[in-house]
Every structure is written in structure tokens, then in C-alpha cells.
Design an enzyme around this catalytic site. Sequence first.
Site, PDB file in Angstrom:
ATOM      1  N   SER A   1       0.846  -1.196   0.000  1.00 32.96           N
ATOM      2  CA  SER A   1       0.000   0.000   0.000  1.00 32.96           C
ATOM      3  C   SER A   1       0.874   1.236   0.000  1.00 32.96           C
ATOM      4  O   SER A   1       1.985   1.228   0.562  1.00 32.96           O
ATOM      5  CB  SER A   1      -0.894   0.015   1.241  1.00 32.96           C
ATOM      6  OG  SER A   1      -1.558   1.253   1.376  1.00 32.96           O
TER       7      SER A   1
ATOM      8  N   TYR B   1      -1.648   0.960  10.708  1.00 32.96           N
ATOM      9  CA  TYR B   1      -1.769   0.230   9.438  1.00 32.96           C
ATOM     10  C   TYR B   1      -0.580   0.541   8.533  1.00 32.96           C
ATOM     11  O   TYR B   1       0.026  -0.383   7.943  1.00 32.96           O
ATOM     12  CB  TYR B   1      -3.075   0.642   8.754  1.00 32.96           C
ATOM     13  CG  TYR B   1      -3.230   0.134   7.340  1.00 32.96           C
ATOM     14  CD1 TYR B   1      -3.613  -1.176   7.090  1.00 32.96           C
ATOM     15  CD2 TYR B   1      -3.009   0.981   6.247  1.00 32.96           C
ATOM     16  CE1 TYR B   1      -3.777  -1.646   5.792  1.00 32.96           C
ATOM     17  CE2 TYR B   1      -3.162   0.522   4.949  1.00 32.96           C
ATOM     18  CZ  TYR B   1      -3.540  -0.786   4.733  1.00 32.96           C
ATOM     19  OH  TYR B   1      -3.690  -1.235   3.437  1.00 32.96           O
TER      20      TYR B   1
END
Length: 251
Positions: free
Chosen positions: A144, A157
Site C-alpha cells: 500500500s 496500518y
Amino acid sequence: MKDAFGLPQSLLVLGGTSEIALATARRLIARRTRTVWLAGRPSPGLDEAAAHLRDLGADVRTVAFDALDPDAHEDALGKVFAEGDVDMVLLAFGTLGDQAHDERDPGAAVRVAQTNYTGAVSAGLVCASALQTQGHGSLVVLSSVAGERARRANFIYGSSKAGLDAFAQGLGDALHGTGVHVMVVRPGFVRTRMTAGLPEAPLATTPEAVAAAVELGLRRRAETVWVPGTLRVVMSALRHLPRGVFRRLPV
């Protein structure tokens, strides 16, 4: 074996209910893929995903897999490779967590890290070893852009994805020349169930767009894929901003 364009006949998906993974599987089945393994926690959702892909003409099987149970990874995934060569492994499991809640609950934060990083390290190494033994194959890792620089809004995250990204890059270097190809995919904000209800970030994309980028990356034997490609430039700029300036950005 892969075809001349690098597309797989057989696919193992780690995270068998992932919308991005299933969009990728659909795209590959439309091209050439005929055998698909969906690995995930047993659930109606996993069974429905398998049935959907069968309707597209693939031979689809499920395997019980839990990212949070690394002691079982070698046995569970070893059974897949024992059935025959796997041309591509798509590591697609992960959890977003709830930043505000997880900051107050260290145990919840640890579960995010264990799922996104520790579980991926375990499963990634098991699959990498099996691919190296068979002498060919691709390991595609869904990372990501959140891992490029920690943001106040989702640093738990983001830090787990930063670790995953670094691990996958290093694994790719370790496997260079063995016949095994490692490709890191860095999407931005993807419109999925996981992000439903969150404010949409600029350059938001879809599972289908990520799937198309994965296919193109396989054909080019790319090592890193950004989705959309513009994010490569955007994140390069953000990564080099002075910290004091970065803190004031609405990100």
C-alpha cells in the site's frame, strides 16, 4: 507453467475473500488461468467466492488458512504445492484496523501488525521456498502507498504495510536469479468493503483497476507496480517533505 506473456495457469490466493484478489482472479481466468486455490478462514464468503470463480470456468478449491496462525502455514500451504506446480501466489490478506480505537487498545494494534506483517512474513517465506523448489513462479504482494510514509491518520496500518513492503523487496532480491519473480503492488485508496465509509482520498481506484495493473506488471515482469501510476510521483514528493511541513498537511 506461465505463457509467453507471463500469465499463470495456476493461482494461489492468500486472502481468498479479498475484493482485489478476486478481481485479479477473474481477470486472469478470462485470460488463461484454469486452476485457482483460495486460501482463507472457512466461511460462507469463501465458499461463495469459490463458486463464483467456478462459474467463470476455473477449477477452484479452497484451503483453510489463517494469517494469525503461522505455525499452521507450512502444513496448509504445503498441501497446495503438493498437488502440483503453482505459477502465481497472490498475497492479498490484510486488515485496516481502526486507528482511533487501536491507539487505545494495544492488543488490537498488535493484531493489525500480526496480520499485515508477521502473518505475511510467515506465509511469504513458505510460498517463496515452494516456488524456488519448483524453479519458477511469481509471488505478488499487495502492499500500500500507506507504507511509504507514516501518517497521523493511519500510522498503525501504515507501519505494518511499510514492514511488509520492505520484506517483499528484500525477498525479491534474495530470489533474483532463481526463476522466482516477486512483484510488489502499491495501490492508493481502493474502493472496497474495507474502506467503505471512510473519506475518499485523491486518486482513489477500484479493485478492477488494481487487477489490470497486476496483469500488466506480470506481462512486463515488473518488480514494483503503483496504482494508479501517478502515485509514484506523488509519494516521492510526500516522502521527501520536511516533517514539520508534512504534519500540517490534511492527510
